[in-house]
Design a protein around this motif. Sequence first.
Motif, PDB file in Angstrom:
ATOM      1  N   UNK A 225       0.817  -1.221   0.000  1.00  0.00           N
ATOM      2  CA  UNK A 225       0.000   0.000   0.000  1.00  0.00           C
ATOM      3  C   UNK A 225       0.847   1.265   0.000  1.00  0.00           C
ATOM      4  N   UNK A 226       2.147   1.134   0.321  1.00  0.00           N
ATOM      5  CA  UNK A 226       3.071   2.271   0.293  1.00  0.00           C
ATOM      6  C   UNK A 226       4.037   2.178  -0.885  1.00  0.00           C
ATOM      7  N   UNK A 227       3.720   1.351  -1.863  1.00  0.00           N
ATOM      8  CA  UNK A 227       4.598   1.171  -3.010  1.00  0.00           C
ATOM      9  C   UNK A 227       4.970   2.524  -3.625  1.00  0.00           C
ATOM     10  N   UNK A 228       6.249   2.696  -3.974  1.00  0.00           N
ATOM     11  CA  UNK A 228       6.658   3.947  -4.596  1.00  0.00           C
ATOM     12  C   UNK A 228       6.270   4.057  -6.076  1.00  0.00           C
ATOM     13  N   UNK A 229       5.541   3.098  -6.590  1.00  0.00           N
ATOM     14  CA  UNK A 229       5.160   3.103  -8.005  1.00  0.00           C
ATOM     15  C   UNK A 229       4.233   4.273  -8.327  1.00  0.00           C
ATOM     16  N   UNK A 230       4.250   4.688  -9.571  1.00  0.00           N
ATOM     17  CA  UNK A 230       3.340   5.741 -10.026  1.00  0.00           C
ATOM     18  C   UNK A 230       1.890   5.283  -9.907  1.00  0.00           C
ATOM     19  N   UNK A 231       1.664   3.969 -10.025  1.00  0.00           N
ATOM     20  CA  UNK A 231       0.305   3.419  -9.887  1.00  0.00           C
ATOM     21  C   UNK A 231      -0.286   3.746  -8.519  1.00  0.00           C
ATOM     22  N   UNK A 232       0.525   3.756  -7.486  1.00  0.00           N
ATOM     23  CA  UNK A 232       0.066   4.047  -6.127  1.00  0.00           C
ATOM     24  C   UNK A 232       0.306   5.519  -5.782  1.00  0.00           C
TER      25      UNK A 232
ATOM     26  N   UNK B 192       1.697  10.994  -9.831  1.00  0.00           N
ATOM     27  CA  UNK B 192       2.795  11.874 -10.227  1.00  0.00           C
ATOM     28  C   UNK B 192       2.803  13.151  -9.400  1.00  0.00           C
ATOM     29  N   UNK B 193       1.885  13.211  -8.438  1.00  0.00           N
ATOM     30  CA  UNK B 193       1.825  14.322  -7.489  1.00  0.00           C
ATOM     31  C   UNK B 193       1.038  13.824  -6.277  1.00  0.00           C
ATOM     32  N   UNK B 194       1.148  14.507  -5.141  1.00  0.00           N
ATOM     33  CA  UNK B 194       0.400  14.075  -3.947  1.00  0.00           C
ATOM     34  C   UNK B 194      -1.115  13.971  -4.178  1.00  0.00           C
TER      35      UNK B 194
END
Length: 117
Positions: A37-44, A47-49
């Motif tokens: 749930x904290x994955x650094x992927x763009x999917x999660x 591209x911004x908060x």
Amino acid sequence: MTLPEPTEIRLKRAERVLDISFADGSHFILPAEYLRVESPSAEVQGHSPEQRQLVGGKSGVGITSLEPNGHYAIRITFDDGHSTGIFSWDYLHRLGREQEFRWAAYLKAIEAAGLSR
């Protein structure tokens, strides 16, 4: 400032955790669900908060593999097929340090959104 560097990384599949120790003496046990749930992927993360996605339904997720990514990170493949996040040593160290705060915020957010773990 020296970036955190792991001295040992153990995938404990049965317990669904990543057990990681760092050269600074810190040691963290990071559950697969928390990492997913904290994955650094763009999917999660987006591209911004504002684009960050709240991910529910991952309480039973496991980790199928870890793959080195240069000398600075690992790619974690989860058993739900997610594998696009590159977890840098710095990010894993931060997740460990901030685990209690981040996990509490996550639980509050999924409850407010009517989602389940």
